[in-house]
Design a protein around this motif. Structure first.
Motif, PDB file in Angstrom:
ATOM      1  N   UNK A   6      12.823  -4.481 -13.026  1.00 36.51           N
ATOM      2  CA  UNK A   6      11.520  -4.770 -13.627  1.00 36.51           C
ATOM      3  C   UNK A   6      10.765  -3.475 -13.913  1.00 36.51           C
ATOM      4  N   UNK A   7      10.841  -2.508 -12.987  1.00 40.11           N
ATOM      5  CA  UNK A   7      10.183  -1.221 -13.192  1.00 40.11           C
ATOM      6  C   UNK A   7      10.771  -0.455 -14.357  1.00 40.11           C
ATOM      7  N   UNK A   8      12.089  -0.514 -14.511  1.00 37.34           N
ATOM      8  CA  UNK A   8      12.755   0.138 -15.649  1.00 37.34           C
ATOM      9  C   UNK A   8      12.289  -0.476 -16.960  1.00 37.34           C
ATOM     10  N   UNK A   9      12.186  -1.801 -16.999  1.00 36.38           N
ATOM     11  CA  UNK A   9      11.710  -2.473 -18.213  1.00 36.38           C
ATOM     12  C   UNK A   9      10.251  -2.123 -18.496  1.00 36.38           C
ATOM     13  N   UNK A  10       9.466  -1.954 -17.429  1.00 39.66           N
ATOM     14  CA  UNK A  10       8.077  -1.529 -17.605  1.00 39.66           C
ATOM     15  C   UNK A  10       8.029  -0.145 -18.248  1.00 39.66           C
ATOM     16  N   UNK A  11       8.896   0.748 -17.799  1.00 43.40           N
ATOM     17  CA  UNK A  11       8.974   2.085 -18.391  1.00 43.40           C
ATOM     18  C   UNK A  11       9.403   2.001 -19.859  1.00 43.40           C
ATOM     19  N   UNK A  12      10.405   1.185 -20.128  1.00 46.69           N
ATOM     20  CA  UNK A  12      10.905   1.055 -21.499  1.00 46.69           C
ATOM     21  C   UNK A  12       9.856   0.444 -22.420  1.00 46.69           C
ATOM     22  N   UNK A  13       9.078  -0.467 -21.882  1.00 45.47           N
ATOM     23  CA  UNK A  13       8.086  -1.157 -22.706  1.00 45.47           C
ATOM     24  C   UNK A  13       6.878  -0.267 -23.001  1.00 45.47           C
ATOM     25  N   UNK A  14       6.442   0.513 -22.016  1.00 45.08           N
ATOM     26  CA  UNK A  14       5.239   1.336 -22.181  1.00 45.08           C
ATOM     27  C   UNK A  14       5.553   2.747 -22.662  1.00 45.08           C
ATOM     28  N   UNK A  15       6.806   3.169 -22.492  1.00 41.69           N
ATOM     29  CA  UNK A  15       7.199   4.490 -22.953  1.00 41.69           C
ATOM     30  C   UNK A  15       7.105   5.572 -21.908  1.00 41.69           C
ATOM     31  N   UNK A  16       6.649   5.244 -20.705  1.00 46.97           N
ATOM     32  CA  UNK A  16       6.533   6.242 -19.638  1.00 46.97           C
ATOM     33  C   UNK A  16       6.494   5.545 -18.282  1.00 46.97           C
ATOM     34  N   UNK A  17       6.675   6.338 -17.230  1.00 48.44           N
ATOM     35  CA  UNK A  17       6.620   5.781 -15.874  1.00 48.44           C
ATOM     36  C   UNK A  17       5.196   5.480 -15.464  1.00 48.44           C
ATOM     37  N   UNK A  18       4.963   4.256 -14.998  1.00 48.57           N
ATOM     38  CA  UNK A  18       3.604   3.808 -14.671  1.00 48.57           C
ATOM     39  C   UNK A  18       3.471   3.575 -13.169  1.00 48.57           C
ATOM     40  N   UNK A  19       2.729   4.445 -12.456  1.00 50.09           N
ATOM     41  CA  UNK A  19       2.604   4.270 -11.004  1.00 50.09           C
ATOM     42  C   UNK A  19       1.830   3.021 -10.600  1.00 50.09           C
ATOM     43  N   UNK A  44       0.829  -1.210   0.000  1.00 49.67           N
ATOM     44  CA  UNK A  44       0.000   0.000   0.000  1.00 49.67           C
ATOM     45  C   UNK A  44       0.864   1.261   0.000  1.00 49.67           C
ATOM     46  N   UNK A  45       1.916   1.272   0.839  1.00 51.00           N
ATOM     47  CA  UNK A  45       2.730   2.479   1.008  1.00 51.00           C
ATOM     48  C   UNK A  45       3.472   2.861  -0.270  1.00 51.00           C
ATOM     49  N   UNK A  46       4.119   1.884  -0.913  1.00 50.95           N
ATOM     50  CA  UNK A  46       4.918   2.203  -2.105  1.00 50.95           C
ATOM     51  C   UNK A  46       4.020   2.578  -3.282  1.00 50.95           C
ATOM     52  N   UNK A  47       2.867   1.952  -3.352  1.00 44.83           N
ATOM     53  CA  UNK A  47       1.899   2.348  -4.384  1.00 44.83           C
ATOM     54  C   UNK A  47       1.446   3.786  -4.125  1.00 44.83           C
ATOM     55  N   UNK A  48       1.196   4.113  -2.856  1.00 39.24           N
ATOM     56  CA  UNK A  48       0.784   5.461  -2.508  1.00 39.24           C
ATOM     57  C   UNK A  48       1.848   6.495  -2.843  1.00 39.24           C
ATOM     58  N   UNK A  49       3.106   6.179  -2.537  1.00 44.54           N
ATOM     59  CA  UNK A  49       4.206   7.092  -2.852  1.00 44.54           C
ATOM     60  C   UNK A  49       4.303   7.311  -4.365  1.00 44.54           C
ATOM     61  N   UNK A  50       4.200   6.239  -5.126  1.00 42.56           N
ATOM     62  CA  UNK A  50       4.259   6.351  -6.587  1.00 42.56           C
ATOM     63  C   UNK A  50       3.138   7.240  -7.118  1.00 42.56           C
ATOM     64  N   UNK A  51       1.952   7.096  -6.539  1.00 40.50           N
ATOM     65  CA  UNK A  51       0.820   7.907  -6.984  1.00 40.50           C
ATOM     66  C   UNK A  51       0.970   9.368  -6.545  1.00 40.50           C
ATOM     67  N   UNK A  52       1.546   9.579  -5.368  1.00 43.12           N
ATOM     68  CA  UNK A  52       1.730  10.947  -4.868  1.00 43.12           C
ATOM     69  C   UNK A  52       2.714  11.733  -5.730  1.00 43.12           C
ATOM     70  N   UNK A  53       3.857  11.144  -6.025  1.00 42.55           N
ATOM     71  CA  UNK A  53       4.878  11.894  -6.772  1.00 42.55           C
ATOM     72  C   UNK A  53       4.528  12.034  -8.249  1.00 42.55           C
ATOM     73  N   UNK A  54       3.594  11.195  -8.715  1.00 38.28           N
ATOM     74  CA  UNK A  54       3.200  11.253 -10.130  1.00 38.28           C
ATOM     75  C   UNK A  54       1.808  11.855 -10.333  1.00 38.28           C
ATOM     76  N   UNK A  55       1.153  12.221  -9.208  1.00 37.60           N
ATOM     77  CA  UNK A  55      -0.242  12.677  -9.266  1.00 37.60           C
ATOM     78  C   UNK A  55      -1.164  11.633  -9.890  1.00 37.60           C
ATOM     79  N   UNK A  56      -0.762  10.359  -9.760  1.00 39.63           N
ATOM     80  CA  UNK A  56      -1.597   9.265 -10.249  1.00 39.63           C
ATOM     81  C   UNK A  56      -1.610   9.111 -11.759  1.00 39.63           C
ATOM     82  N   UNK A  57      -0.669   9.795 -12.447  1.00 38.63           N
ATOM     83  CA  UNK A  57      -0.653   9.739 -13.910  1.00 38.63           C
ATOM     84  C   UNK A  57       0.689   9.220 -14.408  1.00 38.63           C
ATOM     85  N   UNK A  58       0.689   8.676 -15.626  1.00 42.78           N
ATOM     86  CA  UNK A  58       1.934   8.259 -16.262  1.00 42.78           C
ATOM     87  C   UNK A  58       2.857   9.463 -16.397  1.00 42.78           C
TER      88      UNK A  58
END
Length: 336
Positions: free
Chosen positions: A239-252, A142-156
């Motif tokens: 794995x997160x870096x590969x996710x970014x490379x595959x989708x083209x952007x950071x995915x929270x 829950x916490x790391x998902x929340x941090x990812x959403x906070x710093x990204x405003x929930x968007x790619x």
């Protein structure tokens, strides 16, 4: 050689094969063969080289997380937060890449640094806070998902497909195989060697098998556990870096949600005993391939994606039931 000798050698060869490959792995190979044959009959393109590569790329991120999930389960722990760690690393890699003037290496370095940090944090909470691993990593989920959403405003965040390094990672090939698959092979091989051929690996098995005996043998269990969770964080960041490379952007969240279930299911199907001390990378990779082949086949038949979640949950239950039966432990609520 007489017919009697030949007849007697056949069972020995079968026994030797089962011993070397493992009954669990042979079962997975058989199940994978059935899945491939079934969907190959239903879809002419299913067994094409292009689709095989698609399956390989699709399971790479899950495979990386399943490999390190195998290590922590062998050690007697569990990490439910790996999907959220990958999502956080994905966002960090893209945002650092953009902030640093499109510097891919800096973006990746920041992601790995954050991954190691949150992994070690999990380990410290579990070891020195004396918190159950399931509860601690559930909180991390829950916490790391929340941090990812906070710093990204929930968007790619960001766009990385104008960078040659990210393009190479996400879409490049080496010797005809996607780079993502090679990365999985490299990480899996390194972890396999670590577990099977080093003192560190033997100590990890010892900790999971009997932590009291391991402590009396002088193994520094606390440091091992923190290091294992740190390893999980580092590989989850990859794995997160590969996710970014595959989708083209950071995915929270998108692309990383549910990865923890897939990773645990693959490790359990691959023969990891959830009580610790048993498992291997080979079985986990076979289970990852089986899950990927099944998911691709179901998608190709236009079967509702929700049924894939049902299948994953069912496979996890089946794997745990088989483990309980093999271990000989008394079933909960039943008389001895």
């Amino acid at each position: 050689m007489t017919s009697t000798t030949l007849a007697g050698s056949a069972p020995r060869r079968v026994t030797l094969l089962v011993t070397r490959v493992g009954g669990q792995n042979l079962s997975l190979i058989g199940a994978l063969a059935v899945v491939l044959a079934l969907f190959g009959l239903l879809n002419d393109n299913y067994l094409s080289w292009n689709n095989v590569q698609v399956i390989g790329q699709a399971v790479t991120i899950t495979g990386l997380l399943a490999v390190v999930q195998t290590v922590v389960i062998i050690c007697g722990g569990l990490d439910i937060s790996v999907g959220s760690q990958a999502g956080l690393a994905s966002v960090v890699s893209a945002m650092a890449f953009t902030s640093a003037g499109s510097n891919a290496l800096l973006g990746m370095g920041a992601a790995v640094g954050v991954g190691v940090l949150v992994g070690v944090l999990n380990g410290v909470v579990i070891v020195y806070g004396r918190v159950n691993a399931t509860i601690a990593t559930l909180a991390g989920l829950a916490a790391y998902k929340g941090v990812a959403q906070l710093i990204s405003n929930g968007r790619a965040q960001g766009y990385v497909l104008n960078d040659s390094v990210f393009i190479f990672l996400g879409r490049g090939k080496i010797a005809g195989l996607p780079v993502m698959i090679w990365i999985l092979v490299l990480v899996a091989t390194a972890v396999h060697v670590l577990l099977k051929y080093t003192d560190i690996g033997r100590n990890i098995y010892a900790i999971g098998g009997n932590d009291t005996a391991a402590r009396l043998a002088g193994i520094r269990i606390n440091k091992y556990l923190v290091a294992v969770y740190g390893l999980i964080g580092a590989v989850a960041a990859v794995a997160g870096i590969l996710l970014t490379a595959r989708t083209g952007s950071g995915q929270p969240v998108s692309g990383s949600e549910g990865l923890e279930l897939k990773a645990i299911t693959a490790a359990a199907l691959g023969g990891c005993a959830l009580r610790g001390g048993k498992g291997g990378i080979g079985g986990t990779l076979l289970a990852v391939a089986l899950l990927g082949a099944l998911e691709n086949g179901l998608t190709g038949q236009n079967i509702n994606a929700f049924w894939q979640n049902v299948a994953q949950g069912s496979l996890l239950v089946v794997a745990v039931v088989i483990q309980q039966r093999r271990s000989g432990e008394r079933a909960v609520g039943l008389p001895a």
